[in-house]
Design a protein around this motif. Structure first.
Motif, PDB file in Angstrom:
ATOM      1  N   LEU A  82       0.843  -1.196   0.000  1.00 15.99           N
ATOM      2  CA  LEU A  82       0.000   0.000   0.000  1.00 15.99           C
ATOM      3  C   LEU A  82       0.879   1.247   0.000  1.00 15.99           C
ATOM      4  N   PRO A  83       0.387   2.366  -0.521  1.00 13.30           N
ATOM      5  CA  PRO A  83       1.146   3.612  -0.483  1.00 13.30           C
ATOM      6  C   PRO A  83       1.446   4.023   0.968  1.00 13.30           C
ATOM      7  N   ASN A  84       2.713   4.090   1.316  1.00 17.05           N
ATOM      8  CA  ASN A  84       3.138   4.420   2.682  1.00 17.05           C
ATOM      9  C   ASN A  84       2.496   3.477   3.703  1.00 17.05           C
ATOM     10  N   GLY A  85       2.307   2.237   3.322  1.00 20.27           N
ATOM     11  CA  GLY A  85       1.581   1.285   4.152  1.00 20.27           C
ATOM     12  C   GLY A  85       2.298   0.926   5.450  1.00 20.27           C
ATOM     13  N   VAL A  86       1.515   0.821   6.519  1.00 23.41           N
ATOM     14  CA  VAL A  86       2.038   0.458   7.834  1.00 23.41           C
ATOM     15  C   VAL A  86       1.099  -0.569   8.464  1.00 23.41           C
ATOM     16  N   TYR A  87       1.671  -1.584   9.082  1.00 25.03           N
ATOM     17  CA  TYR A  87       0.891  -2.586   9.809  1.00 25.03           C
ATOM     18  C   TYR A  87       1.424  -2.707  11.227  1.00 25.03           C
ATOM     19  N   THR A  88       0.510  -2.732  12.206  1.00 27.41           N
ATOM     20  CA  THR A  88       0.881  -3.051  13.588  1.00 27.41           C
ATOM     21  C   THR A  88      -0.216  -3.922  14.194  1.00 27.41           C
ATOM     22  N   ARG A  89       0.169  -4.664  15.217  1.00 28.53           N
ATOM     23  CA  ARG A  89      -0.812  -5.445  15.986  1.00 28.53           C
ATOM     24  C   ARG A  89      -0.518  -5.264  17.462  1.00 28.53           C
ATOM     25  N   TYR A  90      -1.474  -4.718  18.170  1.00 23.75           N
ATOM     26  CA  TYR A  90      -1.343  -4.582  19.620  1.00 23.75           C
ATOM     27  C   TYR A  90      -2.271  -5.618  20.248  1.00 23.75           C
ATOM     28  N   SER A  91      -1.707  -6.749  20.643  1.00 20.48           N
ATOM     29  CA  SER A  91      -2.484  -7.873  21.160  1.00 20.48           C
ATOM     30  C   SER A  91      -3.489  -8.331  20.098  1.00 20.48           C
ATOM     31  N   ASP A  92      -4.782  -8.115  20.332  1.00 24.05           N
ATOM     32  CA  ASP A  92      -5.790  -8.547  19.357  1.00 24.05           C
ATOM     33  C   ASP A  92      -6.272  -7.417  18.466  1.00 24.05           C
ATOM     34  N   ASP A  93      -5.665  -6.238  18.555  1.00 22.88           N
ATOM     35  CA  ASP A  93      -6.048  -5.085  17.734  1.00 22.88           C
ATOM     36  C   ASP A  93      -5.123  -4.957  16.532  1.00 22.88           C
ATOM     37  N   ILE A  94      -5.698  -5.116  15.337  1.00 25.27           N
ATOM     38  CA  ILE A  94      -4.942  -5.052  14.090  1.00 25.27           C
ATOM     39  C   ILE A  94      -5.194  -3.702  13.417  1.00 25.27           C
ATOM     40  N   VAL A  95      -4.119  -3.057  12.971  1.00 23.21           N
ATOM     41  CA  VAL A  95      -4.247  -1.768  12.283  1.00 23.21           C
ATOM     42  C   VAL A  95      -3.387  -1.777  11.027  1.00 23.21           C
ATOM     43  N   LEU A  96      -4.013  -1.445   9.908  1.00 24.63           N
ATOM     44  CA  LEU A  96      -3.289  -1.167   8.673  1.00 24.63           C
ATOM     45  C   LEU A  96      -3.614   0.266   8.280  1.00 24.63           C
ATOM     46  N   SER A  97      -2.600   1.011   7.844  1.00 21.55           N
ATOM     47  CA  SER A  97      -2.835   2.390   7.442  1.00 21.55           C
ATOM     48  C   SER A  97      -2.092   2.691   6.147  1.00 21.55           C
ATOM     49  N   SER A  98      -2.561   3.736   5.476  1.00 19.63           N
ATOM     50  CA  SER A  98      -1.987   4.113   4.189  1.00 19.63           C
ATOM     51  C   SER A  98      -2.245   5.598   3.951  1.00 19.63           C
ATOM     52  N   SER A  99      -1.468   6.170   3.055  1.00 21.21           N
ATOM     53  CA  SER A  99      -1.687   7.569   2.688  1.00 21.21           C
ATOM     54  C   SER A  99      -2.807   7.703   1.666  1.00 21.21           C
ATOM     55  N   GLU A 100      -3.259   6.561   1.120  1.00 15.59           N
ATOM     56  CA  GLU A 100      -4.362   6.561   0.170  1.00 15.59           C
ATOM     57  C   GLU A 100      -5.416   5.537   0.611  1.00 15.59           C
ATOM     58  N   ARG A 101      -6.563   5.566  -0.052  1.00 10.63           N
ATOM     59  CA  ARG A 101      -7.672   4.694   0.333  1.00 10.63           C
ATOM     60  C   ARG A 101      -7.247   3.223   0.315  1.00 10.63           C
ATOM     61  N   ILE A 102      -7.655   2.485   1.323  1.00 13.29           N
ATOM     62  CA  ILE A 102      -7.325   1.060   1.428  1.00 13.29           C
ATOM     63  C   ILE A 102      -8.410   0.243   0.737  1.00 13.29           C
ATOM     64  N   PRO A 103      -8.052  -0.578  -0.242  1.00 14.11           N
ATOM     65  CA  PRO A 103      -9.061  -1.381  -0.961  1.00 14.11           C
ATOM     66  C   PRO A 103      -9.858  -2.278  -0.013  1.00 14.11           C
ATOM     67  N   GLY A 104     -11.144  -2.458  -0.281  1.00 12.51           N
ATOM     68  CA  GLY A 104     -12.021  -3.246   0.577  1.00 12.51           C
ATOM     69  C   GLY A 104     -11.611  -4.687   0.730  1.00 12.51           C
TER      70      GLY A 104
END
Length: 336
Positions: free
Chosen positions: A176-198
């Motif tokens: 993903l553009p500037n994509g970042v993934y983290t997981r804090y225990s059971d919380d999953i987060v993906l982020s991007s500078s552009e819209r994330i495809p469904g």
């Protein structure tokens, strides 16, 4: 031939091998080493969370097993919980440069961890050579055959359990553009500078299913409005800084006032003080600027908030200022 895990635990912690073996059993007597506790969920007081608290003996064994064996298992860098130096702030900070987010939650995380996969993980990573030792470790770290909340070993096992999943998600985020993934225990987060495809959410769910885990779809959210972004309780501001929500700040102000009121009536105890200290420490970590505002704004007579807390001593089960530090030397004894 080397000693078995039972013998190592018994010798290292001064227990008898028979006692260690009985603690690892599945009999009703073995289950008596745990206390079942039901507590309200933080944001849903009408719902309950079940926690199993191990006895001091079991807890000591689990600490030993984590330090001696489980800590040898690899943990991915994107796993930001249950590790020294990691926190909810570090987890949220990784995403400050982005504007589009996918938030997901693993359902019944610890309970769903599969014993067989954990056993293979211990053997494949060379933690144990003897399968019986791997089974024994698992038995000492589970209640009634399940990894549960309350066991001190469950978080470390869970992080290692999802090493391959975290690696796969990290690679997915890199696409993903500037994509970042983290997981804090059971919380999953993906982020991007552009819209994330469904379809990304479906890919995450499918990858998680390979580990016998499920996504709680009620907590799956695609968000792009930064004003509403809260990651593991931390707010991402427009200026790429972190903060806490207004509700927490209002509650903290009220806690400060109620604490002062209790102290005035000699009704505050050590638990009240520690609770306030804990909230202030969390605020300092998450929003240092607002923390500085709080500790300088609120004064108890001529004392700052921190000075007041430091001076308090326990007297007849209640917190009070020592005689030489009471309000008699100040022009006012009211909170400002």
């Amino acid at each position: 031939m080397g000693r078995s895990l039972i013998e190592v635990v018994a010798y290292s912690l001064s227990f008898s091998p028979q006692f260690v073996a009985e603690c690892a059993g599945s009999s009703p007597w073995s289950r008596s080493f745990y206390r079942r506790v039901s507590i309200p969920k933080k944001n849903k007081p009408n719902e309950r969370r079940i926690i199993y608290l191990p006895s001091p003996e079991i807890k000591l064994m689990q600490h030993f097993l984590v330090e001696r064996y489980i800590s040898k298992l690899p943990v991915h860098g994107s796993a930001t919980a249950y590790r020294r130096g990691s926190s909810v702030v570090k987890n949220a900070k990784a995403h400050t440069g982005n504007s589009h987010f996918l938030l997901m939650d693993i359902e019944s995380f610890f309970d769903s961890i599969q014993r067989g996969r954990v056993k293979r993980m211990l053997l494949n990573n060379g933690v144990f050579v003897n399968p019986a030792d791997a089974e024994m470790l698992i038995s000492l770290c589970t209640y009634d055959g399940h990894f549960v909340q309350g066991c001190v070993s469950s978080p470390s096992v869970a992080n290692a359990y999802l090493y391959e999943f975290d690696n796969k998600m990290d690679m997915l985020a890199r696409g993903l553009p500037n994509g970042v993934y983290t997981r804090y225990s059971d919380d999953i987060v993906l982020s991007s500078s552009e819209r994330i495809p469904g379809q990304i959410a479906a890919e995450v769910a499918a990858a998680l299913a390979e580990f016998g885990l499920r996504i709680n779809h009620k907590k799956t959210h695609f968000i792009s409005n930064r004003q509403r972004i809260h990651i593991t309780g931390i707010r991402l501001k427009d200026n790429k800084k972190l903060g806490l929500n207004t509700l927490f700040k209002k509650e903290l102000k009220n806690d400060v006032y109620q604490f002062w009121k209790k102290c005035s009536l000699s009704g505050a105890d050590l638990k009240d003080k520690n609770r306030l200290y804990g909230k202030l420490a969390y605020l300092k970590m998450a929003d240092p600027s607002y923390y500085n505002t709080i500790i300088t704004k609120y004064r108890f007579g001529c004392r700052t908030l921190l000075d007041f807390l430091h001076c308090l001593v326990l007297e007849n089960d209640h917190l009070m200022l020592p005689p030489d530090k009471r309000f008699t030397d100040c022009s006012s004894n009211r909170i400002e």
